[in-house]
Structures are given as C-alpha cells and as structure tokens.
Motif scaffolding. Structure first.
Motif, PDB file in Angstrom:
ATOM      1  N   THR A 194     -59.725 -11.644  -5.331  1.00 27.47           N
ATOM      2  CA  THR A 194     -59.992 -12.597  -4.254  1.00 27.47           C
ATOM      3  C   THR A 194     -59.674 -12.035  -2.879  1.00 27.47           C
ATOM      4  OG1 THR A 194     -57.765 -13.554  -4.512  1.00 27.47           O
ATOM      5  CG2 THR A 194     -59.578 -14.565  -5.762  1.00 27.47           C
ATOM      6  N   GLY A 195     -59.082 -10.828  -2.816  1.00 28.76           N
ATOM      7  CA  GLY A 195     -58.743 -10.232  -1.536  1.00 28.76           C
ATOM      8  C   GLY A 195     -57.482 -10.803  -0.913  1.00 28.76           C
ATOM      9  N   GLU A 196     -56.680 -11.525  -1.681  1.00 22.88           N
ATOM     10  CA  GLU A 196     -55.423 -12.099  -1.177  1.00 22.88           C
ATOM     11  C   GLU A 196     -54.296 -11.094  -1.413  1.00 22.88           C
ATOM     12  OE1 GLU A 196     -54.660 -16.038  -2.577  1.00 22.88           O
ATOM     13  OE2 GLU A 196     -56.765 -16.670  -2.393  1.00 22.88           O
ATOM     14  N   HIS A 197     -54.099 -10.245  -0.447  1.00 28.41           N
ATOM     15  CA  HIS A 197     -53.134  -9.149  -0.599  1.00 28.41           C
ATOM     16  C   HIS A 197     -51.697  -9.642  -0.709  1.00 28.41           C
ATOM     17  CE1 HIS A 197     -56.380  -6.321   0.104  1.00 28.41           C
ATOM     18  NE2 HIS A 197     -56.704  -6.959   1.221  1.00 28.41           N
ATOM     19  N   ASP A 198     -51.414 -10.780  -0.124  1.00 25.98           N
ATOM     20  CA  ASP A 198     -50.060 -11.336  -0.253  1.00 25.98           C
ATOM     21  C   ASP A 198     -49.742 -11.648  -1.716  1.00 25.98           C
ATOM     22  OD1 ASP A 198     -49.720 -11.145   2.444  1.00 25.98           O
ATOM     23  OD2 ASP A 198     -50.204 -13.249   2.868  1.00 25.98           O
ATOM     24  N   GLU A 199     -50.736 -12.146  -2.446  1.00 25.22           N
ATOM     25  CA  GLU A 199     -50.529 -12.447  -3.851  1.00 25.22           C
ATOM     26  C   GLU A 199     -50.264 -11.170  -4.648  1.00 25.22           C
ATOM     27  OE1 GLU A 199     -50.262 -15.255  -5.436  1.00 25.22           O
ATOM     28  OE2 GLU A 199     -50.627 -16.537  -3.697  1.00 25.22           O
ATOM     29  N   VAL A 200     -50.945 -10.098  -4.275  1.00 28.40           N
ATOM     30  CA  VAL A 200     -50.745  -8.825  -4.965  1.00 28.40           C
ATOM     31  C   VAL A 200     -49.322  -8.329  -4.751  1.00 28.40           C
ATOM     32  CG1 VAL A 200     -51.500  -6.425  -5.168  1.00 28.40           C
ATOM     33  CG2 VAL A 200     -53.180  -8.236  -4.740  1.00 28.40           C
ATOM     34  N   GLU A 201     -48.854  -8.397  -3.525  1.00 24.81           N
ATOM     35  CA  GLU A 201     -47.497  -7.927  -3.222  1.00 24.81           C
ATOM     36  C   GLU A 201     -46.450  -8.779  -3.926  1.00 24.81           C
ATOM     37  OE1 GLU A 201     -46.827  -5.121  -1.752  1.00 24.81           O
ATOM     38  OE2 GLU A 201     -48.993  -4.813  -1.568  1.00 24.81           O
ATOM     39  N   LYS A 202     -46.668 -10.087  -3.956  1.00 23.24           N
ATOM     40  CA  LYS A 202     -45.735 -10.969  -4.670  1.00 23.24           C
ATOM     41  C   LYS A 202     -45.698 -10.631  -6.161  1.00 23.24           C
ATOM     42  CE  LYS A 202     -46.260 -14.994  -1.616  1.00 23.24           C
ATOM     43  NZ  LYS A 202     -46.773 -16.388  -1.533  1.00 23.24           N
ATOM     44  N   ALA A 203     -46.858 -10.385  -6.728  1.00 27.47           N
ATOM     45  CA  ALA A 203     -46.929 -10.051  -8.155  1.00 27.47           C
ATOM     46  C   ALA A 203     -46.236  -8.717  -8.433  1.00 27.47           C
ATOM     47  CB  ALA A 203     -48.391  -9.983  -8.604  1.00 27.47           C
ATOM     48  N   LYS A 204     -46.424  -7.739  -7.546  1.00 32.08           N
ATOM     49  CA  LYS A 204     -45.757  -6.451  -7.717  1.00 32.08           C
ATOM     50  C   LYS A 204     -44.238  -6.605  -7.662  1.00 32.08           C
ATOM     51  CE  LYS A 204     -49.274  -3.294  -5.854  1.00 32.08           C
ATOM     52  NZ  LYS A 204     -49.556  -2.344  -4.748  1.00 32.08           N
ATOM     53  N   ALA A 205     -43.768  -7.375  -6.700  1.00 34.40           N
ATOM     54  CA  ALA A 205     -42.322  -7.583  -6.553  1.00 34.40           C
ATOM     55  C   ALA A 205     -41.751  -8.280  -7.781  1.00 34.40           C
ATOM     56  CB  ALA A 205     -42.048  -8.399  -5.294  1.00 34.40           C
ATOM     57  N   ALA A 206     -42.438  -9.275  -8.296  1.00 30.71           N
ATOM     58  CA  ALA A 206     -41.962  -9.993  -9.479  1.00 30.71           C
ATOM     59  C   ALA A 206     -41.930  -9.072 -10.700  1.00 30.71           C
ATOM     60  CB  ALA A 206     -42.872 -11.192  -9.753  1.00 30.71           C
ATOM     61  N   ALA A 207     -42.945  -8.207 -10.840  1.00 31.66           N
ATOM     62  CA  ALA A 207     -42.993  -7.284 -11.972  1.00 31.66           C
ATOM     63  C   ALA A 207     -41.889  -6.240 -11.884  1.00 31.66           C
ATOM     64  CB  ALA A 207     -44.356  -6.603 -12.030  1.00 31.66           C
ATOM     65  N   GLU A 208     -41.620  -5.761 -10.677  1.00 28.94           N
ATOM     66  CA  GLU A 208     -40.546  -4.777 -10.506  1.00 28.94           C
ATOM     67  C   GLU A 208     -39.186  -5.386 -10.788  1.00 28.94           C
ATOM     68  OE1 GLU A 208     -40.841  -2.954  -6.703  1.00 28.94           O
ATOM     69  OE2 GLU A 208     -42.613  -1.755  -7.224  1.00 28.94           O
ATOM     70  N   ALA A 209     -39.012  -6.663 -10.448  1.00 26.91           N
ATOM     71  CA  ALA A 209     -37.742  -7.339 -10.741  1.00 26.91           C
ATOM     72  C   ALA A 209     -37.508  -7.464 -12.243  1.00 26.91           C
ATOM     73  CB  ALA A 209     -37.744  -8.726 -10.088  1.00 26.91           C
ATOM     74  N   LEU A 210     -38.586  -7.612 -12.999  1.00 27.46           N
ATOM     75  CA  LEU A 210     -38.464  -7.768 -14.447  1.00 27.46           C
ATOM     76  C   LEU A 210     -38.465  -6.441 -15.193  1.00 27.46           C
ATOM     77  CD1 LEU A 210     -40.867 -10.800 -15.095  1.00 27.46           C
ATOM     78  CD2 LEU A 210     -38.369 -10.791 -15.345  1.00 27.46           C
ATOM     79  N   HIS A 211     -39.277  -5.488 -14.739  1.00 26.89           N
ATOM     80  CA  HIS A 211     -39.523  -4.276 -15.524  1.00 26.89           C
ATOM     81  C   HIS A 211     -39.119  -2.980 -14.822  1.00 26.89           C
ATOM     82  CE1 HIS A 211     -41.852  -6.975 -18.069  1.00 26.89           C
ATOM     83  NE2 HIS A 211     -42.577  -7.328 -17.016  1.00 26.89           N
ATOM     84  N   GLY A 212     -38.588  -3.072 -13.608  1.00 27.14           N
ATOM     85  CA  GLY A 212     -38.191  -1.882 -12.884  1.00 27.14           C
ATOM     86  C   GLY A 212     -39.301  -1.354 -11.994  1.00 27.14           C
ATOM     87  N   VAL A 213     -39.033  -0.266 -11.317  1.00 25.56           N
ATOM     88  CA  VAL A 213     -39.996   0.309 -10.382  1.00 25.56           C
ATOM     89  C   VAL A 213     -41.185   0.888 -11.150  1.00 25.56           C
ATOM     90  CG1 VAL A 213     -40.342   2.048  -8.588  1.00 25.56           C
ATOM     91  CG2 VAL A 213     -38.158   0.826  -8.747  1.00 25.56           C
ATOM     92  N   GLY A 214     -42.373   0.619 -10.645  1.00 24.29           N
ATOM     93  CA  GLY A 214     -43.576   1.135 -11.292  1.00 24.29           C
ATOM     94  C   GLY A 214     -44.820   0.584 -10.630  1.00 24.29           C
ATOM     95  N   ASP A 215     -45.968   1.071 -11.072  1.00 15.82           N
ATOM     96  CA  ASP A 215     -47.240   0.592 -10.547  1.00 15.82           C
ATOM     97  C   ASP A 215     -47.736  -0.523 -11.462  1.00 15.82           C
ATOM     98  OD1 ASP A 215     -49.619   0.210  -9.298  1.00 15.82           O
ATOM     99  OD2 ASP A 215     -50.524   2.113  -9.879  1.00 15.82           O
ATOM    100  N   TRP A 216     -47.458  -1.756 -11.077  1.00 12.49           N
ATOM    101  CA  TRP A 216     -47.728  -2.897 -11.945  1.00 12.49           C
ATOM    102  C   TRP A 216     -48.985  -3.669 -11.530  1.00 12.49           C
ATOM    103  CZ3 TRP A 216     -45.002  -2.110 -16.012  1.00 12.49           C
ATOM    104  CH2 TRP A 216     -43.723  -1.561 -15.916  1.00 12.49           C
ATOM    105  N   ALA A 217     -49.807  -3.079 -10.705  1.00 11.08           N
ATOM    106  CA  ALA A 217     -51.041  -3.746 -10.273  1.00 11.08           C
ATOM    107  C   ALA A 217     -52.258  -2.996 -10.813  1.00 11.08           C
ATOM    108  CB  ALA A 217     -51.111  -3.820  -8.757  1.00 11.08           C
ATOM    109  N   PRO A 218     -53.312  -3.708 -11.171  1.00  6.45           N
ATOM    110  CA  PRO A 218     -54.536  -3.037 -11.636  1.00  6.45           C
ATOM    111  C   PRO A 218     -55.193  -2.275 -10.503  1.00  6.45           C
ATOM    112  CG  PRO A 218     -54.929  -5.380 -11.350  1.00  6.45           C
ATOM    113  CD  PRO A 218     -53.458  -5.173 -11.155  1.00  6.45           C
ATOM    114  N   PRO A 219     -56.078  -1.321 -10.798  1.00  7.31           N
ATOM    115  CA  PRO A 219     -56.750  -0.551  -9.744  1.00  7.31           C
ATOM    116  C   PRO A 219     -57.641  -1.449  -8.895  1.00  7.31           C
ATOM    117  CG  PRO A 219     -57.750  -0.115 -11.884  1.00  7.31           C
ATOM    118  CD  PRO A 219     -56.510  -0.904 -12.144  1.00  7.31           C
ATOM    119  N   SER A 220     -57.691  -1.155  -7.611  1.00  5.71           N
ATOM    120  CA  SER A 220     -58.446  -1.993  -6.678  1.00  5.71           C
ATOM    121  C   SER A 220     -59.953  -1.894  -6.879  1.00  5.71           C
ATOM    122  CB  SER A 220     -58.096  -1.615  -5.235  1.00  5.71           C
ATOM    123  OG  SER A 220     -58.392  -0.248  -4.990  1.00  5.71           O
TER     124      SER A 220
END
Length: 443
Positions: A258-284
């Motif tokens: 949807t192009g909502e970059h804020d949602e992507v950043e929030k999802a990345k932060a939530a994933a890192e909090a649960l699973h540690g540092v990593g690339d937790w977003a699908p390719p653009s």
C-alpha cells in the motif's frame, strides 16, 4: 547464491508451473460439469446431442490438462520431501494431515471419478455419468481447499502451540476456518474463472473467425467472455477486501503493497523486538507483480465481455467483428500472467518466513548440500518445463482440430486405426463411417 536461495528459487519455479495446471483444471471442470447438466436437462434430442458434443470437446481438453497436472503435482510432492524437512520436523503435525487428505482426495477419489467419466460415455446411464463429472469437480475443489488450509496456516498460523520444538494442533476448527485460507480460496475462484473463460473464448473465437463450426462455438464464445468478466470482478473485489485482514497478520507486506512506509517500519521494529536484529520485511519489488496483477484484472473486467458481442450474426465475420474475435485470443495470455503475479505477491510477500512469525525459510530447508540443491533444481525445472510445453502443445493441437478431432470426440475413446476419411479427423468405434460403427447415443 546460497542453498536457501536455490531452495526458494526451486519452490517458486515448481509451484508456479504446477499452479497453472491446477488453475485451468479447476476452471474447466466447472465449465464441463455445467455443460453436461444443461445437456441432460434438454428434451430436444438434436439440441442434447449438440450440447453433449460440446461436453466431449471441452472435456477432452480438460482430461489432457488434468493428466499432465497430476505428474507436475508429483514433482511438487517430491520437492517437499527433498528440500523442506525442517518444515516437516517443526510443523509436520499441522501441515501433514491436510496434505495427506489432499493426496487421498486428488490422487484416488478425483482420478477414479474422472476415469469413470472419461470412459463412461454411452456405457453408463446419462444421469449417473453427469453425477460423476460433478463429483470430479467437487473433489477437485476439495483438493484445492486442503492445500489452501496448509498455505493459509503458513500465512497466518492459528490453532496451535509449540511443545518441545514442534507445533501441535490445539484447535482444528481455527485451522480450518482461518481467514487467510478462505479469502485466498475466494480470490482463486475468481482467478481460475478468468483463465477458463478466456480459454473458452479464445478457442471459440479462433474457429468462428475461420468459419468452422460457427454454431457450435458461438455459445461458448459468449459463455467464456462473460465467465472471464465475472471472474475478474470477483477477484478484484476479494483482492481489495483482503487488505484489511492482511494488515493484522502480515503488516510489513501490507505496508509495502500500500506504500505506507510507517507501517513497514512499525512491523520491522515489532519483529526485531521478538526475534532480534534482522531483515524481517519482504522485498519491495513485490509491488511490481501486485500492481501488474491488478492492471490485468481491470483490463479483463473492462474488455473481457467484448468478444461476446461478436457472436451475433452469421456468415463470414465483418472486419469490426473480426477485431473483437481477435481480442479474445489477445487477452488469453493475460490470465496465466496474472495468476503468476498473484502467486508471487502472496508467497514472496511473507518472506523471510516460511510460517509467519514462527519459522524462517532458512530454518525450514533440509540438510541438503549446495550441489544437491542445484542438481534437484535443474532436474525439477527440466521436468516441469517439459510438462508445460507438452501440455500447451497438446491443448493447442486438439483445440485447433475442433469438436470432431478431440480426445473424447468419438463414441469410443480410442480409434480403430489412424485413417482420416476426406482429410478429416480419425474415425473411431461408434463414430460411423469407414472404420467405425454406429452406436445409439444414450444421451
């Protein structure tokens, strides 16, 4: 390129090609079942014979695609055993049962019913024979349902608990009613209708343009065009409706699409909090196939019905009508392209997860060497590519031969010899004429 990259590429190749077989199978079997029901309900003997002739022609094309699709499915099953033992070890208690049921439904029930139907023309009572094709359709969609139960769980895992490193089902009802499953099924129903509809329209338009069996193909031109248009409408509506639930269970994918970059950043932060540092977003880049899929859907919705308007009138097609008939053939390649784009959007969109939030793709692959993974990738790709080429070649050959040259065209399935009287199609037992004998039509 690592073992993980090869495993991903291998799954993408085999699943994409197999999915195209399945999509045409699901769409055509429904069309053939409806055709046969209409033929059975007709009291006019001549009209009934014409409609059953259509059943034989389109049913023969369905049988070809189904047979080769079964082989492609076997390749897909072998791939799971070779490369994805990590998924089996962790999630086998959940994904194993639905896949076992699917195998029983697809390889036993569906194949049995189809065999009885294909060899049952003029051998079984007409009503029994019609019931068989509906049983084929029912088991085909049941097979698709169980596969989508597995896929829905991979997208949105529900109804389970992790115990000693393995998932165990706590609520089968939650697994079977997973919204990620049912939304996808509704979307796929629309997509396969587009493919089947455009296939009917394209083949019918080809023959009408050349003045061959115009009255035979005129109804299927209309039916195919309208089916594709309705299917596109359903796929578009369900596709947009899926964005709401998607935001809940795959927020990163939702944000990218949807192009909502804020949602992507929030999802990345939530994933890192649960699973540690990593690339937790699908390719653009998944926005590319997603947007192309939507464009194709809109094009079919706007243009798919137009070839139906060329069905009116007889004789040689006028130039304006010829363009509308050509449009049916032009639109056909858009259907498989749209299906591939949809598959990429759904599957790549959950990366890097095999099971969202629970098991990564890297954890799901087996202990296979780089050389072994490359060898299996090449082997499966060659097999699936050959099957696809053979399927397209056979479908094209029998589709262009017309209703009297199809796989199920004669009263018996196999010809007595290969002779073609008057340059026509082979004559089979029950067809009449040289080399054939007339058999009363039970329909």
């Amino acid at each position: 390129m690592t073992e993980v990259d090869l495993a991903r590429l291998q799954f993408a190749t085999t699943a994409t090609l197999h999915f195209l077989f399945v999509a045409l199978t699901l769409g055509l079997v429904t069309v053939v079942a409806c055709m046969q029901t209409r033929g059975l309900r007709t009291t006019d003997p001549e009209l009934r014979a014409t409609r059953m002739r259509r059943v034989r022609f389109w049913g023969g094309l369905y049988v070809i695609n189904y047979a080769l699709g079964i082989i492609s499915g076997l390749a897909q099953e072998f791939q799971f055993g070779l490369n994805w033992s990590g998924l089996s070890h962790v999630m086998g208690n959940i994904v194993g049962a639905p896949m076992a049921v699917e195998a029983i439904v697809a390889f036993f029930l569906e194949s049995t019913f189809l065999g009885l139907w294909a060899f049952g023309f003029n051998r079984l009572p007409a009503r029994v024979h019609a019931v068989l094709i509906w049983l084929v359709a029912l088991t085909a969609y049941a097979s698709a349902f169980w596969i989508m139960v597995v896929n829905g769980f991979l997208q949105k895992p529900v109804g389970y608990e992790m115990r000693n490193g393995a998932a165990e089902v706590t609520d089968w009802f939650a697994v079977l009613t997973n919204e990620a499953t049912w939304i996808a099924l509704a979307h796929i129903a629309g997509a396969v209708s587009v493919l089947a509809g455009l296939f009917l329209a394209a083949v019918s338009a080809y023959h009408i343009r050349r003045g061959r069996e115009v009255e035979f193909f005129r109804p299927t031109l209309v039916q195919g065009s309208l089916l594709a248009t309705i299917g596109a409408f359903v796929a578009i509506v369900v596709g947009f409706a899926s964005y709401g639930p998607l935001k809940d269970y795959q927020p990163a994918k939702f944000g990218i699409l949807t192009g909502e970059h804020d949602e992507v950043e929030k999802a990345k932060a939530a994933a890192e909090a649960l699973h540690g540092v990593g690339d937790w977003a699908p390719p653009s880049w998944i926005t590319g196939p997603s947007n192309l899929m939507m464009v194709i859907g809109v094009l079919v919705l706007l243009l798919g019905w137009i070839p139906a308007t060329a069905a009116r009138g007889g004789g040689k097609p006028l130039p304006a009508r010829t363009f509308r008939l050509r449009l049916a053939v032009i639109l056909l390649p858009l259907a498989p392209l749209g299906l591939i784009c949809g598959w990429l959007t759904r599957e790549v969109g959950r990366q890097p997860w095999m099971v969202t939030g629970e098991l990564t793709v890297k954890q799901a692959i087996g202990d296979v060497s780089w050389g072994g993974m490359l060898t299996s990738y090449i082997a499966f790709t060659v097999v699936l590519t050959v099957l696809a080429v053979v399927d397209v070649s056979l479908l094209r050959r029998y589709a262009l031969l017309g209703p009297d040259g199809g796989l199920l065209a004669a009263d018996d399935l196999f010809p007595v010899d290969g002779r073609r009287p008057d340059g026509g199609t082979p004559v089979a037992v029950g067809a009449g004429g040289p080399g054939g004998t007339s058999v009363p039509h039970t329909y």
